[in-house]
Scaffold this motif. Structure first.
Motif, PDB file in Angstrom:
ATOM      1  N   ILE A   1       7.456  -1.754  -6.003  1.00 30.92           N
ATOM      2  CA  ILE A   1       7.781  -1.082  -7.062  1.00 30.92           C
ATOM      3  C   ILE A   1       8.997  -0.287  -6.808  1.00 30.92           C
ATOM      4  CG2 ILE A   1       6.748   1.165  -6.464  1.00 30.92           C
ATOM      5  CD1 ILE A   1       5.754   1.851  -9.452  1.00 30.92           C
TER       6      ILE A   1
ATOM      7  N   ILE B   1       5.061   6.723  -5.935  1.00 27.60           N
ATOM      8  CA  ILE B   1       4.895   7.372  -7.205  1.00 27.60           C
ATOM      9  C   ILE B   1       4.730   8.889  -6.859  1.00 27.60           C
ATOM     10  CG2 ILE B   1       3.504   7.636  -9.455  1.00 27.60           C
ATOM     11  CD1 ILE B   1       2.763   4.536  -8.985  1.00 27.60           C
ATOM     12  N   ASP B   2       3.896   9.223  -5.708  1.00 31.92           N
ATOM     13  CA  ASP B   2       3.670  10.594  -5.404  1.00 31.92           C
ATOM     14  C   ASP B   2       4.917  11.328  -5.030  1.00 31.92           C
ATOM     15  OD1 ASP B   2       0.966  10.369  -5.833  1.00 31.92           O
ATOM     16  OD2 ASP B   2       0.401   9.936  -3.773  1.00 31.92           O
TER      17      ASP B   2
ATOM     18  N   ALA C   1       7.954  10.586  -6.160  1.00 32.50           N
ATOM     19  CA  ALA C   1       8.586  10.941  -7.569  1.00 32.50           C
ATOM     20  C   ALA C   1       8.330  12.084  -8.058  1.00 32.50           C
ATOM     21  CB  ALA C   1       8.848   9.749  -8.505  1.00 32.50           C
ATOM     22  N   PHE C   2       6.927  12.304  -8.321  1.00 27.69           N
ATOM     23  CA  PHE C   2       6.314  13.543  -8.895  1.00 27.69           C
ATOM     24  C   PHE C   2       6.494  14.799  -8.049  1.00 27.69           C
ATOM     25  CE2 PHE C   2       4.804  10.298 -11.981  1.00 27.69           C
ATOM     26  CZ  PHE C   2       5.157  10.739 -13.036  1.00 27.69           C
TER      27      PHE C   2
ATOM     28  N   ILE D   1      11.321   2.776  -8.353  1.00 28.44           N
ATOM     29  CA  ILE D   1      11.534   3.923  -9.338  1.00 28.44           C
ATOM     30  C   ILE D   1      12.908   4.713  -9.181  1.00 28.44           C
ATOM     31  CG2 ILE D   1      10.608   6.287 -10.195  1.00 28.44           C
ATOM     32  CD1 ILE D   1       8.079   5.551  -8.746  1.00 28.44           C
TER      33      ILE D   1
ATOM     34  N   ILE E   1       3.051   1.982  -2.373  1.00 28.64           N
ATOM     35  CA  ILE E   1       3.284   2.020  -3.902  1.00 28.64           C
ATOM     36  C   ILE E   1       2.999   3.430  -4.107  1.00 28.64           C
ATOM     37  CG2 ILE E   1       2.996   1.231  -6.235  1.00 28.64           C
ATOM     38  CD1 ILE E   1       3.078  -1.678  -5.111  1.00 28.64           C
ATOM     39  N   ASN E   2       1.565   3.546  -3.890  1.00 24.59           N
ATOM     40  CA  ASN E   2       1.185   5.115  -4.355  1.00 24.59           C
ATOM     41  C   ASN E   2       1.757   6.096  -3.973  1.00 24.59           C
ATOM     42  OD1 ASN E   2      -0.451   4.644  -2.153  1.00 24.59           O
ATOM     43  ND2 ASN E   2      -1.876   6.153  -2.735  1.00 24.59           N
TER      44      ASN E   2
ATOM     45  N   ILE F   1      12.995  10.495 -14.740  1.00 23.17           N
ATOM     46  CA  ILE F   1      12.342   8.944 -14.475  1.00 23.17           C
ATOM     47  C   ILE F   1      13.217   8.054 -15.220  1.00 23.17           C
ATOM     48  CG2 ILE F   1      10.595   7.466 -14.100  1.00 23.17           C
ATOM     49  CD1 ILE F   1       9.131   9.990 -12.957  1.00 23.17           C
TER      50      ILE F   1
ATOM     51  N   ARG G   1       0.801  -1.137  -0.121  1.00 28.23           N
ATOM     52  CA  ARG G   1      -0.128  -0.263  -0.114  1.00 28.23           C
ATOM     53  C   ARG G   1       0.942   1.169   0.008  1.00 28.23           C
ATOM     54  NH1 ARG G   1      -5.086  -1.481   3.979  1.00 28.23           N
ATOM     55  NH2 ARG G   1      -5.532  -3.314   2.762  1.00 28.23           N
TER      56      ARG G   1
ATOM     57  N   LYS H   1       8.015  18.207  -9.828  1.00 29.09           N
ATOM     58  CA  LYS H   1       7.416  19.232  -9.892  1.00 29.09           C
ATOM     59  C   LYS H   1       7.905  20.320  -9.016  1.00 29.09           C
ATOM     60  CE  LYS H   1       3.008  18.009  -9.039  1.00 29.09           C
ATOM     61  NZ  LYS H   1       2.006  18.626  -8.561  1.00 29.09           N
TER      62      LYS H   1
END
Lengths: 85, 85
Positions: free
Chosen positions: A79, A40-41, A43-44, A81, A36-37, A56, A34, A48
């Motif tokens: 995951i 990703i957040d 990384a962005f 990244i 994993i999201n 990436i 859980r 940003k």
């Protein structure tokens, strides 16, 4: 490597900024299940809000096997990244 | 395309099997936010339990922008996994 868990995202963002400031060119972000999201957040958020030139470089998914008591097995997806400046 | 949400993983696995049985060669699995780990689980369930020859052809991550009331914006990360037989 930064292992992303369930803490607030900014903790992991800060950990990455510290590593980049120490001269790292690449950081591997890794998370399971859980988280994993969150990964990703992170990384962005880095891209940003802090390093618009962030790339990436690679995304990998897979699963880890965890042995539970009584010979039961569980699989947890993960995951990875790879980000670079 | 199969959009993976919060339902039990086997629902999405079944949806994919139906598509493959109809002759599809590739399926795009997509999920946002907290459903992302579900999406990765679905890909590996398909591979481990049903199609050992399944290939993960591509993995993409990104974020969608959602406009909330009062001009506030929110970002939701997503993943897209392209699987093929």
């Amino acid at each position: 490597m930064v292992i992303v868990g369930k803490k607030p995202k900014m903790r992991y963002v800060t950990a990455c900024i510290t590593l980049f400031n120490k001269g790292e060119k690449e950081i591997l972000l890794r998370a399971r299940g859980r988280s994993i999201n969150n990964c990703i957040d992170v990384a962005f958020l880095l891209k940003k809000s802090f390093y618009s030139d962030l790339k990436i470089k690679n995304i990998a998914i897979g699963y880890d096997e965890a042995e539970l008591e009584g010979n039961r097995r569980r699989y947890v997806s993960f995951i990875e990244i790879l980000v670079s400046r």
